[in-house]
Write a protein that holds these residues in place. Structure first.
Motif, PDB file in Angstrom:
ATOM      1  N   LYS A   1       0.820  -1.207   0.000  1.00  9.86           N
ATOM      2  CA  LYS A   1       0.000   0.000   0.000  1.00  9.86           C
ATOM      3  C   LYS A   1       0.858   1.263   0.000  1.00  9.86           C
ATOM      4  O   LYS A   1       0.487   2.283  -0.563  1.00  9.86           O
ATOM      5  CB  LYS A   1      -0.926   0.014   1.225  1.00  9.86           C
ATOM      6  N   THR A   2       2.028   1.170   0.656  1.00 11.17           N
ATOM      7  CA  THR A   2       2.859   2.367   0.799  1.00 11.17           C
ATOM      8  C   THR A   2       3.248   2.957  -0.552  1.00 11.17           C
ATOM      9  O   THR A   2       3.207   4.172  -0.737  1.00 11.17           O
ATOM     10  CB  THR A   2       4.143   2.027   1.586  1.00 11.17           C
ATOM     11  N   VAL A   3       3.581   2.094  -1.483  1.00 10.20           N
ATOM     12  CA  VAL A   3       4.022   2.604  -2.770  1.00 10.20           C
ATOM     13  C   VAL A   3       2.850   3.238  -3.532  1.00 10.20           C
ATOM     14  O   VAL A   3       3.007   4.214  -4.256  1.00 10.20           O
ATOM     15  CB  VAL A   3       4.733   1.490  -3.589  1.00 10.20           C
TER      16      VAL A   3
ATOM     17  N   THR B   1      -3.608   8.674   5.441  1.00  9.40           N
ATOM     18  CA  THR B   1      -3.392   8.148   6.787  1.00  9.40           C
ATOM     19  C   THR B   1      -3.111   6.668   6.664  1.00  9.40           C
ATOM     20  O   THR B   1      -3.796   5.957   5.939  1.00  9.40           O
ATOM     21  CB  THR B   1      -4.614   8.358   7.713  1.00  9.40           C
ATOM     22  N   ASP B   2      -2.073   6.216   7.348  1.00  6.95           N
ATOM     23  CA  ASP B   2      -1.649   4.825   7.233  1.00  6.95           C
ATOM     24  C   ASP B   2      -1.916   4.083   8.527  1.00  6.95           C
ATOM     25  O   ASP B   2      -1.556   4.547   9.601  1.00  6.95           O
ATOM     26  CB  ASP B   2      -0.145   4.772   6.919  1.00  6.95           C
ATOM     27  N   GLU B   3      -2.509   2.913   8.417  1.00  6.32           N
ATOM     28  CA  GLU B   3      -2.710   2.014   9.559  1.00  6.32           C
ATOM     29  C   GLU B   3      -3.389   2.754  10.704  1.00  6.32           C
ATOM     30  O   GLU B   3      -3.187   2.465  11.857  1.00  6.32           O
ATOM     31  CB  GLU B   3      -1.376   1.457  10.078  1.00  6.32           C
ATOM     32  N   GLN B   4      -4.179   3.698  10.367  1.00  5.88           N
ATOM     33  CA  GLN B   4      -4.789   4.543  11.375  1.00  5.88           C
ATOM     34  C   GLN B   4      -6.278   4.262  11.340  1.00  5.88           C
ATOM     35  O   GLN B   4      -6.800   3.899  10.319  1.00  5.88           O
ATOM     36  CB  GLN B   4      -4.511   6.000  10.981  1.00  5.88           C
TER      37      GLN B   4
ATOM     38  N   VAL C   1       2.311  -2.489  13.799  1.00  6.55           N
ATOM     39  CA  VAL C   1       1.841  -1.991  12.514  1.00  6.55           C
ATOM     40  C   VAL C   1       2.949  -1.435  11.639  1.00  6.55           C
ATOM     41  O   VAL C   1       3.821  -0.706  12.095  1.00  6.55           O
ATOM     42  CB  VAL C   1       0.752  -0.905  12.694  1.00  6.55           C
ATOM     43  N   GLY C   2       2.903  -1.809  10.393  1.00  6.94           N
ATOM     44  CA  GLY C   2       3.656  -1.115   9.357  1.00  6.94           C
ATOM     45  C   GLY C   2       5.139  -1.352   9.248  1.00  6.94           C
ATOM     46  O   GLY C   2       5.713  -1.117   8.196  1.00  6.94           O
ATOM     47  N   VAL C   3       5.805  -1.827  10.313  1.00  9.61           N
ATOM     48  CA  VAL C   3       7.264  -1.906  10.259  1.00  9.61           C
ATOM     49  C   VAL C   3       7.709  -2.857   9.144  1.00  9.61           C
ATOM     50  O   VAL C   3       7.168  -3.939   8.967  1.00  9.61           O
ATOM     51  CB  VAL C   3       7.841  -2.354  11.626  1.00  9.61           C
TER      52      VAL C   3
HETATM   53 MG    MG Z   1       1.957  -0.254   5.400  1.00 12.01          MG
END
Ligand code: MG
Ligand code: ADP
Length: 686
Positions: free
Chosen positions: A295-297, A389-392, A543-545
């Motif tokens: 998702k980040t990209v 917003t990420d993982e929020q 989350v996310g790491v």
């Molecule tokens: Mg992520």
């Protein structure tokens, strides 16, 4: 001339029998108007219906009617305490009725008088401990009925509240107006609003109370869904968002320069997002995709597009660790292109913070990464075009209105790795569009998951050793033991010592919430750089790491975690080309705890995990939390009324989509409700 009173405008203090002090007590319960009072529903009923002794079980609370048969005996004991007892015939039995501290009743209990008793039944002694009693020859009692029980505080009593609402019903019940369209009432066989409100307060029997409740629950959920859908429609038509001028060629070139090819899912959602960004309305889109789906990209491409069209972008994340990580990866992508990425988090030195703020205000900074405070504080942008917003949990309407007050109405993209089955997503996020990435990048091998008992910890240690020898890295996660994070930290520290002692030659890191920001950052950096063989951590890495060389995730006391949390943790591995493993160390006692472990070992598809999670917990638990974004309902309960929510969602969506909804006289009361909720200003929703 008599006018119809507007119940929403009539203060409770104006009602018969409501003194200034009572009005104040009602205000404390959130009851300001007559409408509020009538819509203050009971949360249960007290059953005063007269029962047959033959059908009563020992210890049950019952109401029975009988005749006084003996002169009552009064015993006084202790300090001013009294026990009053007498014999009463009920049907064909002779029983003993006992009152405590009701000495004044003695003279009224004359032989032959009919009495209604409510209390606890003792089968063996044929004795009733009376909590409430009334004489059948006195009118206006509660005997024989279901009495509503309200949630009250302060100087209010149940009986006063009952009387107050009953009087309001008598006085004003006739003015209660219908809000639901007639065709919906017919379709779902719902009673009229006026009738439902009367019956929910004073039901003849349980069924009637249930039917009244059914109607009002539907109304509540329908109005909620109507707000979501109307809000969405209004936002879409308002055209006051940022109409991004997307530079297609630049975006394609940016994507082509990535070290990998985008998956089909990533391409699809990127297109959906860019399409929204071009439009003049403010995008409100949920991007859901399993952990590791990339998702980040996708966010990076959207941020690139906003910068290319002359605006700034913000990326909000829940923790500072994640902010640092995203800062590094975005800088890696954007620095060569001359795009300026800055960090803004709580724990920054004042000087750096000032610089960061200035950069945003002047427009030198193109993209800012930070925690939630990012958009709430004294932060000003030159031209904010996109917030990701990420993982929020979701970016609420209240945050939107903060921005709008600053004269900004950016596109909003909310990313989540807790996949919510589609129907549920639409239901909970009816005001959002949903994009979903189903697959993970090619070449990823499924993570092998094992569930082991604590007694096999030696084998787990062997596993850590093996991965370390192969040049890979491991996480060892310790759970929240108590509400206090002190014990939590202690647990992580103990495990760290234990593992370091087992492997004196390996470098084992430690990460927990009590460490300073700098220490945490250093631990994460060292792990990310491959300087540590293993990292013992509390759930801060949940989350996310993203450390692709980590291939082993060990979760200690795994039974303490929920399914979606376990899946999140597992998602920290399997991010590179190497085979990855997840080991759950757990001795769950409960059946559902064992089931959770089984689900984890059976599938690593986040959507499947979410589906099983929902099955195990039910929508009530799933959506019963504040984080879910669902409001607290007055009547509706997500475990029993979830189906109604889905029906209401379909009905509301259909209605809002019809042109006549916005002009027809039939729907005026509904539109009136929406405008009272300030939907048209786009401000109040949550
Ligand atoms: Mg992520
Ligand atoms: P998540 O959706 O969980 O946020 P990330 O965005 O962190 O996932 O991506 C996980 C990893 O996959 C990252 O290391 C990222 O660089 C990599 N990745 C993303 N997209 C692709 C792709 N299309 N092909 C290969 N690797 C990818």
């Amino acid at each position: 001339m008599t006018t119809t009173p507007d119940l929403h405008a009539l203060p409770v203090g104006k009602l018969k029998g409501v003194s200034a002090s009572k009005a104040e007590a009602l205000h404390a319960l959130g009851i300001a108007t007559a409408a509020d009072l009538l819509e203050y529903y009971p949360f249960r009923y007290e059953d005063y219906r007269i029962r047959n002794l033959t059908e009563v079980k020992d210890g049950e609370k019952i109401t029975v009617q009988g005749t006084v048969m003996s002169v009552p005996a009064l015993q006084r004991y202790g300090r001013g305490k009294a026990r009053l007892s007498c014999r009463v015939t009920i049907e064909r039995w002779l029983v003993t009725a006992v009152w405590f501290n009701r000495a004044f009743l003695k003279d009224q209990l004359t032989v032959g008088r009919e009495i209604v008793l409510t209390g606890k039944w003792d089968q063996r002694r044929k004795q009733l401990t009376v909590t409430e009693s009334e004489f059948a020859d006195k009118a206006g009692g509660r005997a024989g009925s279901l009495q509503p029980v309200y949630s009250i505080t302060g100087s209010l009593t149940q009986s006063w509240m009952r009387r107050c609402i009953e009087q309001a019903l008598e006085q004003l019940g006739g003015y209660i107006e219908e809000v639901l369209p007639g065709d919906l009432l017919t379709r779902h066989r719902l009673m009229a609003r006026r009738e439902a409100i009367r019956r929910i307060h004073t039901p003849e029997d349980t069924r009637e109370g249930q039917e009244a409740r059914r109607r009002l629950v539907y109304e509540e959920l329908f109005l909620f869904q109507l707000k979501l859908h109307a809000y969405r429609q209004v936002t879409r038509s308002r055209m006051d968002g940022v109409a991004h001028a997307i530079d297609n060629e630049a975006v394609l070139a940016f994507a082509a320069a990535l070290p990998f090819e985008l998956t089909d899912g990533q391409k699809k959602v990127t297109n959906e997002i860019l399409r929204d960004m071009r439009e003049p309305y403010a995008m409100n889109r949920l991007l859901q995709g399993d952990v590791g789906s990339g998702k980040t990209v996708v966010a990076a491409i959207a941020l690139f597009a906003t910068v290319k069209s002359g605006h700034q972008g913000a990326l909000m994340v829940p923790t500072e660790i994640l902010a640092e990580q995203h800062l590094r990866s975005l800088q890696g992508l954007f620095a060569p292109l001359g795009i300026e990425v800055a960090l803004l988090v709580g724990g920054m030195p004042a000087r750096r913070r000032r610089d960061a703020l200035a950069g945003l205000q002047m427009g030198m900074t193109d993209i800012v990464v930070g925690t939630h405070a990012l958009i709430q504080e004294d932060v000003a942008f030159r031209s904010l075009g996109l917030v990701v917003t990420d993982e929020q949990h979701r970016f609420g309407v209240s945050q939107r209105s903060i921005l709008r007050r600053k004269g900004m109405n950016p596109d909003v993209l909310t990313m989540t790795a807790t996949p919510i089955p589609r129907t549920l997503a639409i239901t909970a996020f009816g005001d959002m569009d949903v994009s979903t990435i189903r697959e993970r990048p090619q070449g990823r091998r499924p993570i092998r998951t094992y569930w082991v008992k604590h007694e096999l910890m030696d084998r787990v240690l062997g596993f850590i050793r093996r991965e370390a020898a192969a040049g890979r890295q491991a996480y060892i996660i310790c759970p929240l033991i108590e509400e206090s994070d002190k014990l939590d930290v202690q647990n992580a520290i103990d495990v760290h010592v234990q593992i370091q002692q087992a492997f004196p030659d390996l470098r084992i890191g430690l990460l927990h919430g009590r460490m300073s920001a700098a220490e945490k950052e250093e631990a994460m950096r060292a792990f990310g750089a491959g300087e540590l063989h293993a990292l013992v951590s509390t759930t801060v890495v949940e989350v996310g790491v993203d450390v692709p060389n980590a291939t082993l995730m060990v979760v200690m006391d795994a039974e303490r975690f929920g399914l979606s949390q376990l899946h999140q943790l597992r998602g920290r591995v399997g991010r590179g080309a190497h085979q990855s493993y997840c080991v759950l160390v757990a001795d769950p006692k409960s059946e559902t705890g064992q089931e959770r472990m089984r689900v984890m070992t059976e599938t690593d598809d986040g959507f499947e995990v979410a589906r099983r999670d929902l099955e195990l917990r039910g929508p009530g638990d799933f959506f019963g939390t504040k984080q879910s974004g669902l409001p607290e309902f007055r009547l509706a309960d997500m475990s029993s009324d979830f189906g109604v929510l889905e029906t209401a969602r379909d009905d509301a969506a259909e209605l809002v989509g019809r042109a006549d909804f916005w002009r027809d006289e039939t729907y005026a009361p509904l539109r009136e409700r929406l405008s009272r909720a300030q939907i048209f200003e786009g401000d109040v929703l949550d």
